[in-house]
Write a protein that holds these residues in place. Structure first.
Motif, PDB file in Angstrom:
ATOM      1  N   VAL A   2      -1.115 -22.810  -1.254  1.00 61.35           N
ATOM      2  CA  VAL A   2      -2.498 -22.923  -0.797  1.00 61.35           C
ATOM      3  C   VAL A   2      -3.058 -21.515  -0.688  1.00 61.35           C
ATOM      4  O   VAL A   2      -2.395 -20.614  -0.172  1.00 61.35           O
ATOM      5  CB  VAL A   2      -2.588 -23.622   0.580  1.00 61.35           C
ATOM      6  CG1 VAL A   2      -3.985 -23.507   1.169  1.00 61.35           C
ATOM      7  CG2 VAL A   2      -2.177 -25.081   0.473  1.00 61.35           C
ATOM      8  N   ILE A   3      -4.272 -21.350  -1.183  1.00 63.99           N
ATOM      9  CA  ILE A   3      -4.998 -20.104  -1.009  1.00 63.99           C
ATOM     10  C   ILE A   3      -6.274 -20.427  -0.249  1.00 63.99           C
ATOM     11  O   ILE A   3      -7.101 -21.211  -0.716  1.00 63.99           O
ATOM     12  CB  ILE A   3      -5.357 -19.446  -2.357  1.00 63.99           C
ATOM     13  CG1 ILE A   3      -4.103 -19.142  -3.164  1.00 63.99           C
ATOM     14  CG2 ILE A   3      -6.188 -18.180  -2.123  1.00 63.99           C
ATOM     15  CD1 ILE A   3      -4.388 -18.655  -4.577  1.00 63.99           C
ATOM     16  N   GLU A   4      -6.406 -19.860   0.923  1.00 63.58           N
ATOM     17  CA  GLU A   4      -7.608 -20.056   1.732  1.00 63.58           C
ATOM     18  C   GLU A   4      -8.489 -18.829   1.580  1.00 63.58           C
ATOM     19  O   GLU A   4      -8.029 -17.696   1.723  1.00 63.58           O
ATOM     20  CB  GLU A   4      -7.261 -20.218   3.218  1.00 63.58           C
ATOM     21  CG  GLU A   4      -6.538 -21.484   3.566  1.00 63.58           C
ATOM     22  CD  GLU A   4      -7.412 -22.732   3.554  1.00 63.58           C
ATOM     23  OE1 GLU A   4      -8.631 -22.626   3.320  1.00 63.58           O
ATOM     24  OE2 GLU A   4      -6.863 -23.808   3.781  1.00 63.58           O
ATOM     25  N   LEU A   5      -9.763 -19.043   1.277  1.00 67.53           N
ATOM     26  CA  LEU A   5     -10.744 -17.971   1.257  1.00 67.53           C
ATOM     27  C   LEU A   5     -11.388 -17.931   2.634  1.00 67.53           C
ATOM     28  O   LEU A   5     -12.044 -18.886   3.052  1.00 67.53           O
ATOM     29  CB  LEU A   5     -11.787 -18.205   0.169  1.00 67.53           C
ATOM     30  CG  LEU A   5     -11.244 -18.272  -1.253  1.00 67.53           C
ATOM     31  CD1 LEU A   5     -12.365 -18.537  -2.244  1.00 67.53           C
ATOM     32  CD2 LEU A   5     -10.488 -17.012  -1.617  1.00 67.53           C
ATOM     33  N   LEU A   6     -11.155 -16.837   3.335  1.00 65.57           N
ATOM     34  CA  LEU A   6     -11.629 -16.733   4.712  1.00 65.57           C
ATOM     35  C   LEU A   6     -13.124 -16.460   4.774  1.00 65.57           C
ATOM     36  O   LEU A   6     -13.683 -15.797   3.909  1.00 65.57           O
ATOM     37  CB  LEU A   6     -10.892 -15.603   5.432  1.00 65.57           C
ATOM     38  CG  LEU A   6      -9.378 -15.742   5.556  1.00 65.57           C
ATOM     39  CD1 LEU A   6      -8.804 -14.502   6.219  1.00 65.57           C
ATOM     40  CD2 LEU A   6      -9.010 -16.989   6.322  1.00 65.57           C
ATOM     41  N   SER A   7     -13.706 -16.977   5.809  1.00 61.21           N
ATOM     42  CA  SER A   7     -15.088 -16.636   6.156  1.00 61.21           C
ATOM     43  C   SER A   7     -15.137 -16.568   7.675  1.00 61.21           C
ATOM     44  O   SER A   7     -14.230 -17.047   8.361  1.00 61.21           O
ATOM     45  CB  SER A   7     -16.072 -17.681   5.628  1.00 61.21           C
ATOM     46  OG  SER A   7     -15.954 -18.883   6.356  1.00 61.21           O
ATOM     47  N   GLU A   8     -16.174 -15.975   8.178  1.00 59.50           N
ATOM     48  CA  GLU A   8     -16.307 -15.834   9.622  1.00 59.50           C
ATOM     49  C   GLU A   8     -16.253 -17.191  10.322  1.00 59.50           C
ATOM     50  O   GLU A   8     -15.660 -17.338  11.382  1.00 59.50           O
ATOM     51  CB  GLU A   8     -17.627 -15.119   9.939  1.00 59.50           C
ATOM     52  CG  GLU A   8     -17.691 -14.538  11.319  1.00 59.50           C
ATOM     53  CD  GLU A   8     -18.957 -13.728  11.516  1.00 59.50           C
ATOM     54  OE1 GLU A   8     -19.768 -14.134  12.392  1.00 59.50           O
ATOM     55  OE2 GLU A   8     -19.140 -12.716  10.819  1.00 59.50           O
ATOM     56  N   SER A   9     -16.817 -18.210   9.687  1.00 56.51           N
ATOM     57  CA  SER A   9     -16.891 -19.525  10.336  1.00 56.51           C
ATOM     58  C   SER A   9     -15.600 -20.337  10.215  1.00 56.51           C
ATOM     59  O   SER A   9     -15.400 -21.278  10.975  1.00 56.51           O
ATOM     60  CB  SER A   9     -18.059 -20.328   9.770  1.00 56.51           C
ATOM     61  OG  SER A   9     -17.861 -20.573   8.392  1.00 56.51           O
TER      62      SER A   9
END
Length: 140
Positions: A2-9
C-alpha cells in the motif's frame, strides 16, 4: 503493498487507523507513506510476530526497496502531465527510474525522429553517389 499519499487532512488516519487495519486485518506486507508536498517517503514492513509495521531504513539517497516487487521507490524530479515537481517513482534494481507511459511515448517519438533523420542522410548520400557515379544496379 500500500502506498498512501499524505495530506494534511488524512495524515493522522493514514498513520494510525489505516496502518492498524492494513497490518492486523489485511496483513499487507509493505506500507509506504509519501508526502507529495515535502517529498518525504517512509517505508514500513509488517512484523509478523507483532502484526505491526516496523520502519524500514532508506538506502542511499532516500530510496527504499520493495522486496516483493523487486523494485524500489524513490523521489525524483521530473515532469508528469506537464507539471515539473518531485515525484514518487518506481526504480529498477539498478536504481534507474522506470519510465511512465508518457515518457516511453516521448522516447519512442525521439527514436523515430532520429531514424527518420538518419534515413534522410542516407538518401542524400545515395543521391550524391548516384549523381557522381551513376545509378546503383538493382540487387535482385
Amino acid at each position: 503493498m500500500v502506498i498512501e499519499l499524505l495530506s494534511e487532512s488524512t495524515e493522522e488516519v493514514d498513520r494510525t487507523d489505516k496502518m492498524r487495519i492494513y497490518a492486523k486485518l489485511l496483513r499487507v506486507p509493505e506500507y509506504y507513506l509519501f508526502d507529495p508536498f515535502t517529498g518525504v517517503l517512509e517505508a514500513y514492513a509488517l512484523d509478523l510476530a507483532t502484526m505491526a509495521y516496523a520502519p524500514v531504513a532508506p538506502g542511499a539517497g532516500g530510496d527504499v526497496a520493495s522486496p516483493r516487487l523487486h523494485l524500489g521507490l524513490g523521489v525524483r524530479r521530473g515532469t508528469y502531465h506537464g507539471l515539473e515537481a518531485e515525484w514518487l517513482r518506481w526504480l529498477d534494481p539498478e536504481g534507474r527510474v522506470v519510465p511512465t507511459g508518457e515518457e516511453q511515448g516521448r522516447a519512442a517519438e525521439e527514436q523515430a525522429r532520429a531514424a527518420q533523420h538518419e534515413a534522410t542522410l542516407l538518401a542524400a548520400r545515395l543521391a550524391g553517389y548516384e549523381q557522381r557515379f551513376g545509378k546503383l544496379p538493382d540487387g535482385g
